[in-house]
Design a protein around this motif. Structure first.
Motif, PDB file in Angstrom:
ATOM      1  N   GLU B 124      99.286  38.957  30.029  1.00 45.01           N
ATOM      2  CA  GLU B 124     100.710  39.261  30.137  1.00 45.01           C
ATOM      3  C   GLU B 124     100.958  40.747  29.864  1.00 45.01           C
ATOM      4  N   CYS B 126      98.866  43.199  30.235  1.00 45.51           N
ATOM      5  CA  CYS B 126      98.356  43.987  31.366  1.00 45.51           C
ATOM      6  C   CYS B 126      99.345  43.960  32.529  1.00 45.51           C
ATOM      7  N   GLN B 127      99.912  42.774  32.770  1.00 39.71           N
ATOM      8  CA  GLN B 127     100.877  42.654  33.870  1.00 39.71           C
ATOM      9  C   GLN B 127     102.101  43.524  33.615  1.00 39.71           C
ATOM     10  N   CYS B 128     102.524  43.571  32.360  1.00 44.76           N
ATOM     11  CA  CYS B 128     103.673  44.387  32.008  1.00 44.76           C
ATOM     12  C   CYS B 128     103.408  45.868  32.261  1.00 44.76           C
ATOM     13  N   GLY B 130     101.796  46.890  34.690  1.00 38.81           N
ATOM     14  CA  GLY B 130     101.643  47.052  36.130  1.00 38.81           C
ATOM     15  C   GLY B 130     100.186  47.107  36.565  1.00 38.81           C
TER      16      GLY B 130
END
Lengths: 245, 222
Positions: B124, B126-128, B130
């Motif tokens: 999560e 890492c996704q934040c 980008g």
């Protein structure tokens, strides 16, 4: 800066429709520290996931500086996500990387040069007062120190907005105060808009200027912290005040 | 003792080399195949970064089917393929092929469970930031490195056991001579020495991999 307009989110669970968010509208101004408070299950997390563009709302929209988050395409979405730093309750640090490399990580993935990364990381280490810990691993840090590293990491790419998801819920009262003081300092020195999601009334009282109380997916009450907590109008706010002395 | 060494010393030495050759090379090849398979198995799950439920279901089944084959049957089944790839179906080099095919799905499941151990919050985060899926996969692999190294020790030791079965098709190795000399011809001394040599190899592998895993793990240092 952030405008949430009539936001609704409905999940289907075992064939039943669950309204996680109902017609939420919030205005968050630039440079504010905005608190979103509610009991667990009130819809805070869903709202946060919508703000981070990880969840698509069923109705309504979120405008970031006038640009809609909801209609954004993939490339643009990455850009929007990078313009927001996120701090988590569980820190979510990379356990196999040193403090330095944790803070450098978002810079590396956005293609910042090594030299610039080095400067930026050292500067951030100073901001969160962790310069002496730069070569240690997260497992060697206390909860408060981990959260400081996480805050530095969230700030690495110079976001204008910092989203904090229960940032102090895993910390003891003293460490909580220190982390909140750091957030306040970041807000006033760097002008970063901060949104804090929490269930702790003291966090909101301590550093927020504005607050929205959510209950059952709806906004129970919103306004300046001093008004809302001195003259609570909704039963939820009253019970939040009663429960946490 | 001297007599034993002069009659069987060379045989045991050669077969020790064969055992190491077969099990270590097939471990390496099964990871070349199995590591990406495991990553794919994990990342295509529901709610994961490359979610694809149909692919995941089919792929999972294929892996289960290959894993269900008793190894001796697998060796015989893939024999024509072994001849095609290696050029022959008999001998230690030829055995590496079925050993790899047999172990790759096992490795895939091991890698999958190593990846499962990582806190979902890391993905999560890492996704934040980008991060692209490839970046997230690199992070996942480096975060699960100690666990993957432990899997490596399990796989290599399992393959030593499997290589004894490959002896049935003339692959040689310590397990094979333990069966042929010790069991069939009743030369117990050869059987026991073979077994002891296998035990020594297993202990060395386990110790080395444990050390590597512990050294690479940054979660427990104080």
């Amino acid at each position: 800066m952030i405008k949430i307009k009539n936001l609704s989110k409905t999940f289907t669970q075992n064939g039943n429709a669950v309204n996680a968010l109902k017609n939420i509208s919030i205005d968050i101004g630039k440079g504010e520290i905005f608190g979103i408070i509610g009991m667990s299950g009130a819809g805070k997390s869903t709202l946060l996931r919508c703000l981070r563009a990880l969840e698509k709302p069923t109705a309504g929209e979120i405008l970031l500086n006038g640009v809609s988050l909801t209609g954004a395409k993939n490339g643009r979405l990455t850009e929007i996500r990078r313009s927001m730093g996120v701090v988590f309750q569980g820190y979510n640090l990379l356990m196999q990387r040193t403090v330095y490399r944790n803070i450098a990580f978002p810079l590396q993935i956005s293609g910042v040069s090594p030299e610039e990364t080095r400067q930026r990381v050292n500067q951030l280490l100073k901001v969160v007062d962790m310069e002496d810990k730069k070569d240690v691993y997260p497992s060697q840090l206390s909860g408060g120190q981990k959260q400081r590293v996480a805050i530095a990491r969230a700030l690495a790419t110079n976001p204008r907005i910092l989203l904090c998801d229960e940032p102090t819920s895993a910390l003891d009262p003293l460490t909580t105060r220190q982390v909140l003081a750091l957030l306040k300092e970041i807000n006033s020195k760097l002008g970063v808009t901060i949104i804090i999601i929490t269930h702790e009334i003291n966090v909101v009282k301590n550093i927020c200027s504005q607050v929205a109380v959510i209950s059952d997916g709806e906004i129970a009450e919103t306004g300046a912290v001093k008004d809302v907590f001195t003259h609570p109008s909704s039963p939820v706010t009253k019970s939040l005040i009663e429960w946490q002395v | 003792m001297a007599e034993f060494i002069s009659s069987y010393g060379l045989l045991l030495a050669e077969n020790t080399v064969d055992t190491l050759y077969m099990s270590l090379l097939s471990t390496a090849f099964s990871y070349i195949l199995g590591l990406p398979m495991g990553v794919l198995l994990y990342t295509t799950k529901e709610g994961q970064i490359l979610e694809n439920r149909h692919f995941n279901a089919v792929f999972g089944w294929v892996i289960n089917i290959v894993r269900s084959f008793p190894f001796i049957i697998l060796i015989i089944t893939v024999m024509p393929l072994t001849r095609l790839v290696i050029g022959k179906a008999i001998g230690p080099t030829a055995a590496i092929f079925p050993l790899t095919i047999g172990a790759a799905p096992f490795v895939a499941r091991m890698v999958e469970s190593s990846l499962e151990e990582i806190d979902k919050g890391v993905i999560e985060a890492c996704q934040c930031m980008g991060a692209a899926p490839m970046t997230i996969i690199r992070v996942l692999l480096s975060e699960s490195k100690p666990s993957i190294i432990r899997g490596l020790s399990i796989t290599s030791i399992t393959l030593i056991g499997y290589s004894a079965i490959a002896g049935a098709v003339g692959a040689g190795g310590l397990g094979d001579i333990a069966i042929r000399y010790g069991y069939h011809r009743r030369i117990e001394s050869v059987m026991w020495v073979s077994v002891i040599l296998i035990i020594i190899i297993v202990c060395i592998l386990q110790t080395v991999f444990d050390l590597l895993a512990r050294k690479s793990d940054k979660r427990n240092i104080l």
